[in-house]
Design a protein around this motif. Structure first.
Motif, PDB file in Angstrom:
ATOM      1  N   MET A 162      -0.114   4.480   6.886  1.00 17.07           N
ATOM      2  CA  MET A 162       0.739   3.285   6.880  1.00 17.07           C
ATOM      3  C   MET A 162       1.939   3.492   7.789  1.00 17.07           C
ATOM      4  N   ILE A 163       2.476   4.711   7.777  1.00 20.87           N
ATOM      5  CA  ILE A 163       3.650   4.962   8.627  1.00 20.87           C
ATOM      6  C   ILE A 163       3.254   4.914  10.093  1.00 20.87           C
ATOM      7  N   SER A 164       2.069   5.458  10.430  1.00 20.38           N
ATOM      8  CA  SER A 164       1.612   5.373  11.827  1.00 20.38           C
ATOM      9  C   SER A 164       1.481   3.920  12.247  1.00 20.38           C
ATOM     10  N   VAL A 165       0.865   3.126  11.386  1.00 10.48           N
ATOM     11  CA  VAL A 165       0.700   1.706  11.702  1.00 10.48           C
ATOM     12  C   VAL A 165       2.068   1.053  11.868  1.00 10.48           C
ATOM     13  N   GLY A 166       2.977   1.424  10.994  1.00 14.55           N
ATOM     14  CA  GLY A 166       4.333   0.875  11.076  1.00 14.55           C
ATOM     15  C   GLY A 166       4.981   1.206  12.410  1.00 14.55           C
ATOM     16  N   PHE A 167       4.831   2.460  12.852  1.00 13.75           N
ATOM     17  CA  PHE A 167       5.400   2.855  14.146  1.00 13.75           C
ATOM     18  C   PHE A 167       4.795   2.015  15.261  1.00 13.75           C
ATOM     19  N   ALA A 168       3.468   1.832  15.184  1.00 14.51           N
ATOM     20  CA  ALA A 168       2.812   1.055  16.234  1.00 14.51           C
ATOM     21  C   ALA A 168       3.349  -0.373  16.253  1.00 14.51           C
ATOM     22  N   LEU A 217       0.834  -1.214   0.000  1.00 14.73           N
ATOM     23  CA  LEU A 217       0.000   0.000   0.000  1.00 14.73           C
ATOM     24  C   LEU A 217       0.866   1.260   0.000  1.00 14.73           C
ATOM     25  N   LEU A 218       1.875   1.251   0.873  1.00 17.76           N
ATOM     26  CA  LEU A 218       2.716   2.436   1.021  1.00 17.76           C
ATOM     27  C   LEU A 218       3.461   2.737  -0.271  1.00 17.76           C
ATOM     28  N   SER A 245       9.847  14.302   4.496  1.00 24.24           N
ATOM     29  CA  SER A 245       9.773  14.294   5.967  1.00 24.24           C
ATOM     30  C   SER A 245       9.466  12.897   6.479  1.00 24.24           C
ATOM     31  N   TYR A 246       8.525  12.218   5.834  1.00 24.88           N
ATOM     32  CA  TYR A 246       8.255  10.835   6.224  1.00 24.88           C
ATOM     33  C   TYR A 246       9.542  10.020   6.161  1.00 24.88           C
ATOM     34  N   ALA A 247      10.230  10.158   5.038  1.00 24.47           N
ATOM     35  CA  ALA A 247      11.439   9.359   4.838  1.00 24.47           C
ATOM     36  C   ALA A 247      12.462   9.645   5.923  1.00 24.47           C
ATOM     37  N   VAL A 248      12.664  10.936   6.213  1.00 26.65           N
ATOM     38  CA  VAL A 248      13.686  11.307   7.206  1.00 26.65           C
ATOM     39  C   VAL A 248      13.281  10.791   8.582  1.00 26.65           C
ATOM     40  N   ASN A 249      11.990  10.944   8.918  1.00 23.34           N
ATOM     41  CA  ASN A 249      11.543  10.458  10.223  1.00 23.34           C
ATOM     42  C   ASN A 249      11.742   8.946  10.346  1.00 23.34           C
ATOM     43  N   LEU A 250      11.376   8.220   9.298  1.00 25.35           N
ATOM     44  CA  LEU A 250      11.576   6.767   9.316  1.00 25.35           C
ATOM     45  C   LEU A 250      13.055   6.422   9.447  1.00 25.35           C
TER      46      LEU A 250
END
Lengths: 956, 122
Positions: A642-648, A614-615, B36-41
């Motif tokens: 998706m990133i929030s879910v990934g963090f969780a 998805l991402l 920003s997403y990339a850098v945060n990840l």
């Protein structure tokens, strides 16, 4: 630290502390202001006199404070004979100038400002002469350039004042820069930046191959400051300053800074051929040239300015000769020049003040109208001419004596002849000053009828004139010891040479040269009007024109360079930036080495694959479809999710919460902004350009991905163990991330909420400015109704958000309260509550919601920062460092035991600042909508079922 | 799992960089969001990946925790990048309303990347 040492530090600090007084005291009137200005100066002078006996015995007073020991920079000062002489001159003259300026400046001039600048300058100058560290000296050196800029341009309404100030700053500032380089080289050779240690290393420095570059660079600084040819031109233009400034800076103190520096460094730098030929020749040329130009200047202050240039040349030449005798003569002449030249400037100021002109051709006959001024002016001008019984004579005789013993490039005559010519011209312009201003018949056409000024104005020059006569007649008694101790300091460890301060040395070559000079000077004066015509007919290079042309040329060159390299194509800069970053990364990678992977790969669960697909798909979709802005924005939301879910999933619950709430707010903000922006982007970059960009992008993506992959497979030692171990005992919380934010790294968080608050205020200010400009007009005429929904405030949404509101607020408070121990905290709570509020705004319109809003968002940001700051500062009361937290546990039945921590109050500040900033941003956006004539609804929803059948409600 | 995260970072970076190099303000802002997403990840990944080990201290004896420090740093970074995005959006909006075009490059002679002059692009 002994008493003596602290006294020296106080002397240096007094002018700077005193600079705070005049601005306040001017409210009490001009006399009160002048009195309070003189207090720090007088006090510093008194303290200096307390230290004087020790220095006169030949001791040196040291004082030191460690500042930046890593750089070899310490705030260290010392007072020896030379320092005593200059510090005494600076403070003594400072007192006289304060008195004189009180009467010279008119009621319209901001006197408090003037005295503040004056004290700042005085402090900087004292710093130069007392510094025991060359880096410190350089700082004070630049400070004199800056404060003199303010003083020269004090009458900033006059273009000459502004131009003169700028020219002085450019010339002395450029010299100062060169000197910094020279001093660093010098410090490097000597292995220390302490002046007292450098002075010990003279032989090593002169033998070093870096001696010549250091010498030239340092001399550039000294020559520009002391107005030596070819940098002399700024000094006459600096005469646009008020006369007290000219008398103080441009005769007594600042222009002597260069001379002081050459004297200070004399034991180290002097004595070589390079020193002799550069310094003595420059001084000699400056002396003759300055005197020649002075003779033909009609402006009294310009005459005195060029005479000062000439006398500074004389001092430079004496130091350049490199013999101990000449150096002692230079010290003696510094004192004499101070007394007569400062007085002459003040006399020129008095004449200007009373007659309203300082053009010599419009003056004459003032002897009868201003008898007191005449007497003082004559005494001091005769001293400048070098006539016996006045102090100028003594040092001039000794100068000629030193000159006639000097051989220049094999010639016995070059130096004595030129020195005599200089003296001759000096006699001519000095006598012209007396003759053409005071003597002759009284005229009837003065711009204003002159008369002697008030006592306060002539008191200072009269005192100096008294000194001129006293030193002239009794040199040994008045200044003998001071010359001896200062001279000894200049020449370093060597024994004092034989010299005698007396009027009659018998008939010797110097006397003969002196007689020639006086005779020739009288002849020149008699021929002056004829010579003046010839001089004015001659083509002469105009220094200001050359300087302006140079500056203009440099400015044009820079503009050209900037326009070529900085052409406004931001995409190009960014492309270069990214490409260069990738290239640098590759270079670093190629040069380094990498160990073997030490971590095993984590398994991938099937749902993860779904999320990943998805991402990636969403990201590709955004890139491909970015022209359809609305679509792209919606799909960006998928990525964020998706990133929030990934963090969780990856054990970061706090990040997941923050990411999802930030995501919501960001998308809403972008959607609102998109309302006013074009909905699509045109296709406008060429295929080639797109290929280039794609190339850069893929290279960047690959590098970052492989870097991330590489380090994720390797272990690393971190400091996190400390945080985990101390979170509970030290910070009182089990959520380590939150404890790090509000406790371990509280400073970061504090800075961050300030930044966020500033961002909110910036947006607010931007919109305020925007809605006052042409954009507001454009907005009023733009038709945005196509973008609008028919049902702007749907019933279902209004009802749902009303029901949600208390729940959302409760969730926010819950998240806030549990933050210290469980995922959550001020950031997330602030965002959650702002989303709840936002929903109200979206449902019923901003204006409607705004009417029900009681707290100012600005105030909320402010209180947030203040609360966080005060909580941090509260730790001081307990004697702990800023932002140390305290906590305790409370047990109140029937509730479970809970914790109270100061960190929670800090978190409250964070919460308020975040909420205020987010809401202020949205408020600003809504103001655009309002100015685009979006209708303001008075009712919560467009269609109100309860209103059915009732009479029509009032419309707005 | 590491590959999943690394490839996500890479794709987001590439997409972000590509969009930042576009000529209109809105795609640039979208690009910055992706970056920003990339850098945060990326920052987050520097703490190494862990599943079911949140840095919430457990009351029940010794447990393994993931590295909390990168998480705290990323949390701040998320909020700051929100503030930055907001300011940028407003600047872009103000520029569009003032100049009636949302190109990011100045239209100057010799500016190869600048688009041809045109009015409202909507």
């Amino acid at each position: 630290m002994t008493d003596e040492n602290s006294v020296l530090l106080i002397i240096v600090l007094l002018p700077f502390i005193g600079a705070l007084l005049p601005g306040v005291m001017i409210r009490g009137g001009r006399t009160v202001c002048a009195t309070f200005t003189s207090l720090p100066t007088a006090l510093a002078l008194l303290l200096l006199l307390l230290l004087a006996p020790a220095v006169m015995r030949g001791e040196t007073v040291h004082a030191s404070l460690e500042w930046l020991p890593q750089l070899g920079l310490s705030a260290s000062f010392f007072l020896d004979g030379l320092g005593l002489l200059f510090a005494g001159m600076i403070l003594g003259m400072g007192l006289l100038i304060t008195l004189y300026a009180r009467f010279y400046l008119s009621g319209d001039d901001p006197m408090g400002v003037f005295y503040t600048y004056l004290l700042l300058f005085q402090g900087a100058m004292l710093g130069i002469v007392l510094s025991d560290n060359i880096l410190l000296l350089l700082i004070f050196w630049e400070l004199t350039s800056l404060s003199s800029f303010l003083l020269i341009g004090f009458w900033s309404h006059l273009p000459e004042g502004r131009q003169g100030a700028r020219m002085a700053l450019v010339v002395t500032g450029a010299g100062g820069l060169a000197m910094i380089a020279g001093m660093l080289i010098l410090g490097d050779i000597a292995g220390s930046y302490q002046i007292s240690e450098i002075l010990m290393a003279g032989d090593a420095i002169r033998a070093s191959e870096w001696y010549l570059p250091a010498l030239i660079l340092i001399l550039l600084g000294a020559f520009t400051k002391s107005a030596q040819f070819p940098f002399h031109f700024w000094l006459p233009h600096a005469m646009a300053a008020p006369t007290p400034v000219s008398a103080y800076l441009h005769s007594a103190t600042m222009v002597k800074a260069g001379v002081f520096l050459m004297a200070r460094m004399w034991p180290v730098l002097a004595g070589t051929d390079a020193w002799f030929y550069i310094v003595a020749t420059t001084g000699l040329v400056t002396m003759v040239l300055g005197a020649l130009i002075a003779l033909f200047k009609d402006d009294l202050k310009a005459l005195l300015a060029f005479s000062t240039v000439s006398h500074l040349g004389l001092l430079t030449m004496l130091l350049g000769l490199g013999t101990p005798f000449a150096a002692v003569v230079a010290v003696f002449h510094i004192i004499n020049h101070l007394t007569f030249k400062a007085a002459l400037f003040m006399i020129a100021g008095i004449v200007d003040h009373e007659a309203h002109t300082r053009d010599i051709k419009r003056l004459g006959g003032l002897r009868r109208l201003m008898p007191v001024t005449f007497v003082i002016g004559t005494i001091t001008a005769l001293s400048m001419a070098g006539i016996p019984l006045f102090n100028g004579f003594l040092s001039k005789e000794m100068m000629l004596d030193a000159a006639q013993q000097t051989e220049w490039a094999g010639s016995q005559f070059a130096v004595p002849v030129l020195a005599t010519i200089g003296a001759l011209l000096s006699v001519a312009y000095s006598l012209r000053f007396i003759g053409h201003v005071f003597l002759g018949p009284v005229r009837s056409d003065y711009p204003s009828t002159p008369h002697d000024p008030a006592f306060g104005m002539w008191a200072a020059p009269a005192l100096l004139a008294t000194l001129v006569v006293l030193i002239g007649i009794l040199p040994v008694v008045i200044v003998g010891p001071l010359v001896a101790v200062a001279g000894a300091a200049v020449i370093g460890g060597e024994p004092l040479p034989h010299y005698s301060l007396k009027i009659w040395h018998g008939v010797n070559p110097a006397l003969v040269m002196s007689v020639i000079a006086v005779g020739g000077g009288l002849v020149l004066l008699a021929l002056h009007s004829r010579l003046d015509r010839i001089w004015n007919a001659l083509p002469r290079p105009e220094a200001k024109a050359i300087f302006d042309a140079l500056v203009d040329g440099m400015a044009a060159l820079s503009r050209d360079l900037i326009e070529r390299s900085h052409n406004g194509a931001i995409s190009r800069y960014l492309a270069i930036l990214f490409a260069a970053t990738v290239a640098l990364g590759l270079v670093a990678f190629a040069g380094g080495s990498m160990g073997l992977p030490s971590r095993a790969l984590l398994p991938v669960a099937p749902p993860v694959v779904v999320g990943w697909v998805l991402l990636i798909a969403a990201a590709l979709f955004v890139v491909v479809m970015h022209r359809h802005r609305f679509l792209a924005l919606v799909v960006i939301g998928v990525i964020g999710l998706m990133i929030s879910v990934g963090f969780a999933y990856l054990s970061a619950p706090d990040l997941a919460l923050t990411q999802i709430s930030v995501e919501t707010v960001t998308i809403m903000l972008l959607l609102l902004a998109l309302h006013f922006l074009p909905k699509t982007s045109p296709k406008e970059s060429s295929t080639l350009l797109r290929l280039r960009d794609a190339g850069i992008a893929i290279a960047a993506g690959l590098s970052v991905a492989s870097l991330a992959y590489a380090f994720m497979l390797r272990d690393v030692s971190t400091i996190s163990g400390y945080h985990l171990a101390n979170s509970y005992e030290g910070g009182g919380g089990t959520n380590v991330v939150n404890v790090i934010l509000v406790d371990f790294r509280g400073y970061d968080t504090y800075g961050e909420i300030i930044v966020l608050g500033i961002a909110g205020l910036v947006i607010f200010a931007l919109m305020e400015a925007l809605l006052k400009g042409p954009a507001a007009q454009r907005l009023r005429t733009t038709d945005l109704s196509d973008n609008r929904s028919r049902d702007r405030h749907p019933l279902m949404m209004v009802v749902a958000t009303r029901v949600m509101m208390p729940i959302a607020v409760m969730v926010g408070i819950y998240i806030f309260l549990r933050g210290h121990n469980q995922p959550g905290g001020g950031f997330v709570a602030g965002l959650v509550i702002s989303i709840a509020l936002l929903m109200q705004y979206m449902a019923s319109g901003f204006a409607w919601a705004q009417l029900r809003q009681r707290v100012e968002y600005h105030a909320m940001i402010g209180w947030g920062v203040v609360i966080a700051g005060l909580t941090g500062a509260g730790a001081w009361l307990a004697g702990k460092p800023f932002l140390t937290s305290a906590f305790g546990y409370v047990h109140l039945p029937p509730i479970e035991e809970f914790e109270l921590a100061t960190a929670m109050i800090f978190d409250l500040g964070v919460f308020l600042a975040v909420l205020g900033a987010v809401m202020l941003m949205l408020y600003s956006l809504s103001r655009i909508a309002r100015s685009a004539r979006e209708p303001v609804n008075a009712e919560p929803m467009d269609y109100d079922p309860t209103a059915r059948g009732k009479a029509t409600r009032k419309d707005t | 799992m590491e590959f999943v995260v690394a490839s996500s970072i890479g794709v987001l970076t590439a997409g972000g960089v590509y969009l930042i190099l576009r000529l209109r303000a809105f795609p640039v802002i979208l690009g910055l969001t992706l970056l920003s997403y990339a850098v945060n990840l990326f920052l987050f990944a520097s703490g190494r990946l862990a599943i079911n080990m949140p840095p919430i201290l457990s009351k029940y004896g010794a447990a393994a925790y993931t590295d909390p420090l990168p998480q705290a740093l990323v949390l701040t970074a998320i909020v700051i990048s929100f503030g930055m995005t907001a300011v940028l959006v407003m600047i872009a909006l103000a520029a569009f309303l003032e100049a009636e075009t949302d190109t990011v490059n100045l239209d100057r002679p010799g500016n190869a990347d600048a688009p041809a002059k045109e009015g409202n692009s909507a």
